[in-house]
Scaffold this motif. Structure first.
Motif, PDB file in Angstrom:
ATOM      1  N   PHE A  56       0.837  -1.201   0.000  1.00 44.42           N
ATOM      2  CA  PHE A  56       0.000   0.000   0.000  1.00 44.42           C
ATOM      3  C   PHE A  56       0.875   1.255   0.000  1.00 44.42           C
ATOM      4  CE2 PHE A  56      -3.750   2.145   2.477  1.00 44.42           C
ATOM      5  CZ  PHE A  56      -3.864   3.077   1.463  1.00 44.42           C
ATOM      6  N   GLY A  57       1.743   1.342   0.984  1.00 48.45           N
ATOM      7  CA  GLY A  57       2.532   2.565   1.134  1.00 48.45           C
ATOM      8  C   GLY A  57       3.622   2.739   0.099  1.00 48.45           C
ATOM      9  N   VAL A  58       4.427   1.680  -0.130  1.00 45.13           N
ATOM     10  CA  VAL A  58       5.591   1.851  -0.999  1.00 45.13           C
ATOM     11  C   VAL A  58       5.175   1.994  -2.460  1.00 45.13           C
ATOM     12  CG1 VAL A  58       6.087  -0.603  -1.476  1.00 45.13           C
ATOM     13  CG2 VAL A  58       7.954   1.056  -1.367  1.00 45.13           C
ATOM     14  N   ALA A  59       4.162   1.258  -2.908  1.00 46.34           N
ATOM     15  CA  ALA A  59       3.710   1.395  -4.294  1.00 46.34           C
ATOM     16  C   ALA A  59       3.005   2.736  -4.497  1.00 46.34           C
ATOM     17  CB  ALA A  59       2.778   0.245  -4.661  1.00 46.34           C
ATOM     18  N   TRP A  60       2.296   3.188  -3.488  1.00 46.80           N
ATOM     19  CA  TRP A  60       1.643   4.493  -3.559  1.00 46.80           C
ATOM     20  C   TRP A  60       2.688   5.596  -3.734  1.00 46.80           C
ATOM     21  CZ3 TRP A  60      -1.935   6.772   0.848  1.00 46.80           C
ATOM     22  CH2 TRP A  60      -2.747   7.763   0.304  1.00 46.80           C
ATOM     23  N   MET A  61       3.764   5.502  -2.952  1.00 45.33           N
ATOM     24  CA  MET A  61       4.830   6.492  -3.070  1.00 45.33           C
ATOM     25  C   MET A  61       5.484   6.426  -4.447  1.00 45.33           C
ATOM     26  SD  MET A  61       8.230   7.037  -0.679  1.00 45.33           S
ATOM     27  CE  MET A  61       8.784   5.333  -0.858  1.00 45.33           C
ATOM     28  N   ALA A  62       5.778   5.204  -4.922  1.00 43.47           N
ATOM     29  CA  ALA A  62       6.416   5.055  -6.233  1.00 43.47           C
ATOM     30  C   ALA A  62       5.509   5.579  -7.345  1.00 43.47           C
ATOM     31  CB  ALA A  62       6.757   3.581  -6.468  1.00 43.47           C
ATOM     32  N   ASN A  63       4.229   5.280  -7.273  1.00 40.33           N
ATOM     33  CA  ASN A  63       3.290   5.751  -8.290  1.00 40.33           C
ATOM     34  C   ASN A  63       3.160   7.266  -8.285  1.00 40.33           C
ATOM     35  OD1 ASN A  63       2.804   3.140  -9.095  1.00 40.33           O
ATOM     36  ND2 ASN A  63       0.896   2.917  -7.957  1.00 40.33           N
ATOM     37  N   THR A  64       3.263   7.873  -7.098  1.00 40.25           N
ATOM     38  CA  THR A  64       3.205   9.332  -6.988  1.00 40.25           C
ATOM     39  C   THR A  64       4.391   9.962  -7.713  1.00 40.25           C
ATOM     40  OG1 THR A  64       2.050   9.203  -4.859  1.00 40.25           O
ATOM     41  CG2 THR A  64       3.182  11.268  -5.370  1.00 40.25           C
ATOM     42  N   PHE A  65       5.573   9.409  -7.484  1.00 41.17           N
ATOM     43  CA  PHE A  65       6.796   9.909  -8.132  1.00 41.17           C
ATOM     44  C   PHE A  65       6.741   9.716  -9.646  1.00 41.17           C
ATOM     45  CE2 PHE A  65      11.000   8.584  -9.789  1.00 41.17           C
ATOM     46  CZ  PHE A  65      11.657   9.804  -9.716  1.00 41.17           C
ATOM     47  N   ILE A  66       6.312   8.529 -10.067  1.00 38.39           N
ATOM     48  CA  ILE A  66       6.297   8.201 -11.500  1.00 38.39           C
ATOM     49  C   ILE A  66       5.285   9.049 -12.250  1.00 38.39           C
ATOM     50  CG2 ILE A  66       5.723   6.390 -13.157  1.00 38.39           C
ATOM     51  CD1 ILE A  66       6.856   4.424 -10.961  1.00 38.39           C
ATOM     52  N   ALA A  67       4.086   9.211 -11.681  1.00 43.03           N
ATOM     53  CA  ALA A  67       3.040   9.980 -12.356  1.00 43.03           C
ATOM     54  C   ALA A  67       3.465  11.429 -12.573  1.00 43.03           C
ATOM     55  CB  ALA A  67       1.749   9.932 -11.533  1.00 43.03           C
ATOM     56  N   ALA A  68       4.231  11.975 -11.639  1.00 45.49           N
ATOM     57  CA  ALA A  68       4.657  13.369 -11.730  1.00 45.49           C
ATOM     58  C   ALA A  68       5.776  13.568 -12.749  1.00 45.49           C
ATOM     59  CB  ALA A  68       5.111  13.866 -10.363  1.00 45.49           C
ATOM     60  N   ASN A  69       6.527  12.503 -13.040  1.00 41.46           N
ATOM     61  CA  ASN A  69       7.720  12.657 -13.883  1.00 41.46           C
ATOM     62  C   ASN A  69       7.745  11.729 -15.097  1.00 41.46           C
ATOM     63  OD1 ASN A  69       9.270  14.511 -11.988  1.00 41.46           O
ATOM     64  ND2 ASN A  69       8.928  12.766 -10.649  1.00 41.46           N
ATOM     65  N   GLN A  70       6.638  11.092 -15.391  1.00 41.33           N
ATOM     66  CA  GLN A  70       6.625  10.081 -16.437  1.00 41.33           C
ATOM     67  C   GLN A  70       7.007  10.643 -17.801  1.00 41.33           C
ATOM     68  OE1 GLN A  70       3.144   7.672 -16.412  1.00 41.33           O
ATOM     69  NE2 GLN A  70       3.781   6.396 -18.116  1.00 41.33           N
ATOM     70  N   THR A  71       6.519  11.815 -18.134  1.00 44.06           N
ATOM     71  CA  THR A  71       6.815  12.392 -19.447  1.00 44.06           C
ATOM     72  C   THR A  71       8.308  12.618 -19.630  1.00 44.06           C
ATOM     73  OG1 THR A  71       4.663  13.499 -19.515  1.00 44.06           O
ATOM     74  CG2 THR A  71       6.379  14.324 -21.002  1.00 44.06           C
ATOM     75  N   VAL A  72       8.946  13.194 -18.631  1.00 45.33           N
ATOM     76  CA  VAL A  72      10.382  13.472 -18.718  1.00 45.33           C
ATOM     77  C   VAL A  72      11.171  12.174 -18.817  1.00 45.33           C
ATOM     78  CG1 VAL A  72      12.369  14.459 -17.519  1.00 45.33           C
ATOM     79  CG2 VAL A  72      10.161  15.628 -17.452  1.00 45.33           C
ATOM     80  N   ILE A  73      10.798  11.196 -17.994  1.00 52.16           N
ATOM     81  CA  ILE A  73      11.531   9.926 -17.967  1.00 52.16           C
ATOM     82  C   ILE A  73      11.383   9.188 -19.293  1.00 52.16           C
ATOM     83  CG2 ILE A  73      11.626   7.644 -16.887  1.00 52.16           C
ATOM     84  CD1 ILE A  73      10.740   9.040 -14.273  1.00 52.16           C
ATOM     85  N   VAL A  74      10.151   9.036 -19.758  1.00 54.33           N
ATOM     86  CA  VAL A  74       9.902   8.278 -20.992  1.00 54.33           C
ATOM     87  C   VAL A  74      10.487   8.992 -22.204  1.00 54.33           C
ATOM     88  CG1 VAL A  74       8.114   7.420 -22.549  1.00 54.33           C
ATOM     89  CG2 VAL A  74       7.872   7.122 -20.082  1.00 54.33           C
ATOM     90  N   ASP A  75      10.318  10.311 -22.284  1.00 58.37           N
ATOM     91  CA  ASP A  75      10.864  11.063 -23.419  1.00 58.37           C
ATOM     92  C   ASP A  75      12.381  10.975 -23.454  1.00 58.37           C
ATOM     93  OD1 ASP A  75       8.343  11.715 -24.135  1.00 58.37           O
ATOM     94  OD2 ASP A  75       8.449  13.825 -23.543  1.00 58.37           O
ATOM     95  N   GLY A  76      13.007  11.038 -22.279  1.00 59.60           N
ATOM     96  CA  GLY A  76      14.464  10.960 -22.215  1.00 59.60           C
ATOM     97  C   GLY A  76      14.987   9.626 -22.701  1.00 59.60           C
ATOM     98  N   LEU A  77      14.361   8.556 -22.236  1.00 58.64           N
ATOM     99  CA  LEU A  77      14.787   7.218 -22.658  1.00 58.64           C
ATOM    100  C   LEU A  77      14.464   6.984 -24.127  1.00 58.64           C
ATOM    101  CD1 LEU A  77      13.725   5.229 -19.486  1.00 58.64           C
ATOM    102  CD2 LEU A  77      16.053   5.633 -20.279  1.00 58.64           C
TER     103      LEU A  77
END
Length: 445
Positions: A310-331
């Motif tokens: 619950f907690g760790v995946a929630w935290m990871a999803n929060t980080f990923i959702a906020a930065n997904q465009t930058v991460i995916v575009d960069g790769l």
């Protein structure tokens, strides 16, 4: 500036996971929730998605497994498995991940592993095999199976992308299936030598000395199966087989009305319904007290895993959702500069998004645009097993909590967890062999 901010946020995420690991148990989930709060307060980031489906699947499976354990079903399954591996106890390091792979290929989801996890653990412990070896391999094999399953969501995405190029599901499976099986065998060869033997592991010995765990007797024999134990095990396995069959044959899924048309029940929901029904059947037919299920060790470990996830995946999803465009575009930009990096990009995006489907949709179109052969892209596709690079997946956390010997771990540095070697091995071997198969078949780039 954006890159620096992402690095700071990523460092905070990993740091909180490390703190949670140090405090053990569900603490990783508690500090994950703290991470969500910090993302909201410090960075003004909206909370990400809660992994409700994965949590409910774990809860339903461990409820059924706990009922089966009380009825003596685990003893029965261990006894049957021991008949096969007693002469060669280390073979569970190969048998368990291959079995998990086959089951998950059939069902189209790695969640089937949850049903097999307690049996793998008990058989390994009874035979004094370091549980980390078959458990880590099996959990990861469940994710590798997604790229070899004709009914997985990620396969649907891949087929949709490659079919217009004349490359169909059978063509994909001819590459990913043998490559994945070979990778699992290689993983078994390597992992059978990883870590100290169970009777020499410091953490296991500490738990024995403190009374947290009772070691299996030197001449331990399987408990004589009872009628209730056999019945509960058959009910449990029947539920698993039904789920697998429903994954392969969609017509077996109950049909319900949605927006005026009949559709099959979602497989994740069907797993939950089926396993809770199995638990009800065990309670009614094997005479297990429902109130006692919560006291079983399997249920206890499973619920700790739910809170942790619950907690760790929630935290990871929060980080990923906020930065997904930058991460995916960069790769994606990296993959355009070096087409061979498509596999690396698949691995990295899967790790960051914790989704094989997301990585497929993000990176495979780039490979198509670069003019890579469909067979080459299919060969690189198993790299999406990178979803296990970080220990934020439900099956990883559940495995760590289930293994009471302490051999399956998330290290203090977070990245040094028990699933890292299987993940890297599976990715390298499956992609390497897949490229070889694609070239032999005349599909190389």
């Amino acid at each position: 500036m954006d890159t620096l901010l992402i690095l700071v946020q990523g460092a905070m995420l990993l740091g909180l996971i490390a703190v949670g690991v140090r405090f053990k148990g569900m603490a990783i989930g508690l500090f994950g929730a703290l991470g969500v709060l910090l993302f909201v307060l410090l960075f003004r980031i909206a909370p990400g998605a809660v992994p409700v489906s994965a949590m409910l699947i774990i809860m339903s499976v461990v409820t059924a497994a706990g009922a089966m354990q009380l009825a003596g079903g685990i003893d029965y399954l261990v006894a049957q498995a021991q008949k096969v591996i007693r002469r060669f106890p280390n073979q569970i390091t190969y048998v368990a991940p291959l079995t998990t792979f086959i089951f998950c290929v059939g069902a189209g989801t790695g969640n089937i592993y949850y049903s097999l996890m307690p049996v793998i653990y008990e058989v390994a412990l009874a035979n004094k095999v370091r549980p980390e070896r078959p458990l880590a391999l099996s959990a990861t094999a469940g994710q590798l199976a997604i790229t070899a399953s004709p009914v997985s969501a990620a396969m649907a995405a891949m087929v949709g992308l490659l079919a217009p190029l004349g490359f169909h599901i059978t063509d994909i499976l001819m590459i990913t299936m043998p490559a994945s099986i070979a990778a699992i065998v290689v993983g078994g060869l390597v992992m059978s030598r990883m870590g100290k033997p169970l009777d020499q592991d410091p953490e296991y010995l500490r738990r024995i000395a403190s009374g947290e765990l009772t070691p299996p007797a030197a001449d331990a024999q399987p408990k004589a199966p009872t009628r209730a134990g056999k019945l509960s095990a058959l009910l449990f396995l029947g539920g698993v087989l039904f789920i697998i069959s429903a994954g392969i044959f969609s017509q077996l899924r109950p049909q319900v009305m949605v927006d005026g048309r009949l559709v099959g029940v979602d497989l994740a929901q069907l797993i939950q319904i089926t396993m809770l029904t199995v638990a009800a059947a065990i309670v009614a037919l094997a005479k297990v007290k429902a109130s006692e299920i919560v006291k079983s060790s399997l249920f206890d470990s499973g619920m700790v895993a739910v809170v942790a996830l619950f907690g760790v995946a929630w935290m990871a999803n929060t980080f990923i959702a906020a930065n997904q465009t930058v991460i995916v575009d960069g790769l994606g930009s990296l993959a355009r500069q070096a087409p061979a990096m498509i596999a690396v990009a698949l691995f990295a995006v899967a790790a960051m998004t914790t989704s094989q489907s997301s990585a497929t949709f993000a990176i495979i179109p780039i490979g198509i645009a670069l003019g890579l052969e469909p067979a080459t892209l299919a060969a690189m596709w198993p790299a999406v097993v990178g979803v296990f690079l970080l220990p934020t997946n439900g099956s990883q956390i559940a495995t760590v909590e289930l293994d009471r010997t302490g051999s399956t771990r998330i290290g203090s540095a977070v990245i040094n967890h028990s699933f890292l070697v299987p993940t890297l091995l599976y990715a390298v071997v499956a992609v390497g062999l897949g490229l070889l198969i694609s070239r032999v078949a005349g599909g190389g780039a």
